[in-house]
Design a protein around this motif. Structure first.
Motif, PDB file in Angstrom:
ATOM      1  N   LEU A 127       0.850  -1.182   0.000  1.00  0.00           N
ATOM      2  CA  LEU A 127       0.000   0.000   0.000  1.00  0.00           C
ATOM      3  C   LEU A 127       0.887   1.234   0.000  1.00  0.00           C
ATOM      4  N   LYS A 128       0.397   2.312  -0.563  1.00  0.00           N
ATOM      5  CA  LYS A 128       1.213   3.517  -0.706  1.00  0.00           C
ATOM      6  C   LYS A 128       1.760   4.014   0.626  1.00  0.00           C
ATOM      7  N   ALA A 129       0.993   3.855   1.699  1.00  0.00           N
ATOM      8  CA  ALA A 129       1.412   4.352   3.015  1.00  0.00           C
ATOM      9  C   ALA A 129       2.267   3.349   3.788  1.00  0.00           C
ATOM     10  N   THR A 130       2.458   2.159   3.242  1.00  0.00           N
ATOM     11  CA  THR A 130       3.225   1.118   3.933  1.00  0.00           C
ATOM     12  C   THR A 130       4.718   1.303   3.704  1.00  0.00           C
ATOM     13  N   LYS A 131       5.500   1.120   4.738  1.00  0.00           N
ATOM     14  CA  LYS A 131       6.950   1.245   4.616  1.00  0.00           C
ATOM     15  C   LYS A 131       7.531   0.035   3.887  1.00  0.00           C
ATOM     16  N   ALA A 132       8.546   0.299   3.084  1.00  0.00           N
ATOM     17  CA  ALA A 132       9.218  -0.779   2.361  1.00  0.00           C
ATOM     18  C   ALA A 132      10.024  -1.618   3.356  1.00  0.00           C
ATOM     19  N   LYS A 133       9.773  -2.908   3.385  1.00  0.00           N
ATOM     20  CA  LYS A 133      10.504  -3.805   4.278  1.00  0.00           C
ATOM     21  C   LYS A 133      10.900  -5.075   3.523  1.00  0.00           C
ATOM     22  N   CYS A 134      12.066  -5.600   3.861  1.00  0.00           N
ATOM     23  CA  CYS A 134      12.582  -6.799   3.213  1.00  0.00           C
ATOM     24  C   CYS A 134      13.051  -7.800   4.270  1.00  0.00           C
ATOM     25  N   ASN A 135      13.189  -9.043   3.863  1.00  0.00           N
ATOM     26  CA  ASN A 135      13.686 -10.065   4.782  1.00  0.00           C
ATOM     27  C   ASN A 135      14.745 -10.935   4.111  1.00  0.00           C
ATOM     28  N   MET A 136      15.493 -11.669   4.910  1.00  0.00           N
ATOM     29  CA  MET A 136      16.558 -12.531   4.399  1.00  0.00           C
ATOM     30  C   MET A 136      16.811 -13.670   5.384  1.00  0.00           C
ATOM     31  N   PRO A 137      17.485 -14.725   4.947  1.00  0.00           N
ATOM     32  CA  PRO A 137      17.796 -15.823   5.860  1.00  0.00           C
ATOM     33  C   PRO A 137      18.638 -15.329   7.039  1.00  0.00           C
ATOM     34  N   GLY A 138      18.298 -15.799   8.237  1.00  0.00           N
ATOM     35  CA  GLY A 138      19.039 -15.407   9.427  1.00  0.00           C
ATOM     36  C   GLY A 138      20.252 -16.284   9.658  1.00  0.00           C
ATOM     37  N   ASP A 139      20.941 -16.035  10.740  1.00  0.00           N
ATOM     38  CA  ASP A 139      22.172 -16.772  11.050  1.00  0.00           C
ATOM     39  C   ASP A 139      21.932 -18.266  11.235  1.00  0.00           C
ATOM     40  N   LYS A 140      20.735 -18.634  11.658  1.00  0.00           N
ATOM     41  CA  LYS A 140      20.451 -20.047  11.909  1.00  0.00           C
ATOM     42  C   LYS A 140      19.541 -20.678  10.855  1.00  0.00           C
ATOM     43  N   ALA A 141      19.450 -20.039   9.685  1.00  0.00           N
ATOM     44  CA  ALA A 141      18.638 -20.590   8.601  1.00  0.00           C
ATOM     45  C   ALA A 141      19.357 -21.783   7.981  1.00  0.00           C
ATOM     46  N   ASP A 142      18.722 -22.939   7.972  1.00  0.00           N
ATOM     47  CA  ASP A 142      19.345 -24.121   7.370  1.00  0.00           C
ATOM     48  C   ASP A 142      18.780 -24.336   5.965  1.00  0.00           C
ATOM     49  N   LYS A 143      19.144 -25.453   5.343  1.00  0.00           N
ATOM     50  CA  LYS A 143      18.729 -25.683   3.958  1.00  0.00           C
ATOM     51  C   LYS A 143      17.235 -25.969   3.823  1.00  0.00           C
ATOM     52  N   THR A 144      16.560 -26.212   4.939  1.00  0.00           N
ATOM     53  CA  THR A 144      15.113 -26.447   4.877  1.00  0.00           C
ATOM     54  C   THR A 144      14.317 -25.141   4.987  1.00  0.00           C
ATOM     55  N   TYR A 145      15.009 -24.048   5.261  1.00  0.00           N
ATOM     56  CA  TYR A 145      14.338 -22.757   5.430  1.00  0.00           C
ATOM     57  C   TYR A 145      13.759 -22.286   4.092  1.00  0.00           C
ATOM     58  N   LYS A 146      12.630 -21.612   4.152  1.00  0.00           N
ATOM     59  CA  LYS A 146      11.998 -21.055   2.960  1.00  0.00           C
ATOM     60  C   LYS A 146      11.949 -19.539   3.084  1.00  0.00           C
ATOM     61  N   VAL A 147      12.559 -18.840   2.134  1.00  0.00           N
ATOM     62  CA  VAL A 147      12.592 -17.378   2.151  1.00  0.00           C
ATOM     63  C   VAL A 147      11.166 -16.840   2.030  1.00  0.00           C
ATOM     64  N   GLN A 148      10.799 -15.906   2.892  1.00  0.00           N
ATOM     65  CA  GLN A 148       9.446 -15.352   2.925  1.00  0.00           C
ATOM     66  C   GLN A 148       9.186 -14.429   1.734  1.00  0.00           C
ATOM     67  N   ASN A 149       8.155 -14.745   0.952  1.00  0.00           N
ATOM     68  CA  ASN A 149       7.716 -13.872  -0.155  1.00  0.00           C
ATOM     69  C   ASN A 149       8.862 -13.405  -1.043  1.00  0.00           C
ATOM     70  N   ALA A 150       9.819 -14.308  -1.284  1.00  0.00           N
ATOM     71  CA  ALA A 150      10.959 -13.998  -2.161  1.00  0.00           C
ATOM     72  C   ALA A 150      11.715 -12.746  -1.694  1.00  0.00           C
ATOM     73  N   GLY A 151      11.718 -12.519  -0.376  1.00  0.00           N
ATOM     74  CA  GLY A 151      12.453 -11.394   0.193  1.00  0.00           C
ATOM     75  C   GLY A 151      11.612 -10.180   0.519  1.00  0.00           C
ATOM     76  N   CYS A 152      10.353 -10.163   0.112  1.00  0.00           N
ATOM     77  CA  CYS A 152       9.478  -9.010   0.355  1.00  0.00           C
ATOM     78  C   CYS A 152       8.823  -9.089   1.735  1.00  0.00           C
ATOM     79  N   GLY A 153       8.779  -7.965   2.439  1.00  0.00           N
ATOM     80  CA  GLY A 153       8.081  -7.908   3.714  1.00  0.00           C
ATOM     81  C   GLY A 153       8.893  -8.435   4.881  1.00  0.00           C
ATOM     82  N   THR A 154       8.203  -8.676   5.969  1.00  0.00           N
ATOM     83  CA  THR A 154       8.866  -9.057   7.209  1.00  0.00           C
ATOM     84  C   THR A 154       8.877 -10.570   7.432  1.00  0.00           C
TER      85      THR A 154
END
Length: 196
Positions: A127-154
């Protein structure tokens, strides 16, 4: 005197000594955005003239609009995840298309059992008023982890608490410090080389 109501249209029929007199009047139809959302709102007509609600695709933060048309009438049963409706008004459409903005986030992929930045970034919808936020694998993300929304959002609360996901504010902010430092180093070397 006899009263009856049909599709928002009310009629009064009375019998008098001189004969039968029928008086008709109707309430104004509500306005809804209809179709693919590119046209201005219009009054509901025909079979939809008596509708009291408008509906349309649902907007999901950082993902975009679900598939579907804007129309007069409520959402069908069991479609709460993809459709949203509202109480109609006669002066404007309650299902007006909301303003959105695009931004980009880095996406990640698993290579040689390590999470690395993908070549292509993801275009995120908000939404126009929503702040741009991104996410990425954390320090303990293993190979079974699934990246949220291809990096979009929290991150989800569970993944963030488990340090499997980290998020940040700003377009393409989701680059790990080590990667960002490496990029800065090579960018500096390239700049110095051009000055020599």
């Amino acid at each position: 005197k006899q009263w009856y109501q049909r599709r928002g249209r009310e009629a009064v029929v009375s019998t008098q000594s001189t004969g039968i007199v029928a008086v008709y009047y109707s309430e104004a139809a509500i306005k809804c955005v209809q179709g693919d959302g590119t046209k201005a709102a219009a009054a509901c007509a025909g079979e939809a003239a008596g509708e009291t609600k408008c509906s349309g695709p649902k907007f999901v933060e950082y993902t975009g609009f679900t598939k579907g048309d804007y129309k007069c009438g409520a959402c069908a049963a069991n479609t709460a995840d993809t459709c949203q409706d509202c109480t109609g008004k006669t002066d404007s459409a309650c299902n007006a298309v909301v303003e959105t903005a695009d931004f980009k986030c880095k996406n990640y992929e698993l290579k040689e059992e390590k999470w690395v930045v993908a070549t292509a970034s993801t275009t995120c919808k908000a939404l126009k008023a929503t702040k741009a936020k991104c996410n990425m694998p954390g320090d303990k993300a293993d190979k079974t982890y699934k990246v949220q929304n291809a990096g979009c959002g929290t991150c989800t609360d569970a993944d963030k608490k488990a340090e499997k996901c980290a998020d940040c504010e700003g377009a393409e902010c989701n680059v790990k410090k080590s990667s960002a430092a490496t990029f800065t180093f090579f960018a500096l070397i390239a700049t110095l080389y051009t000055l020599l």
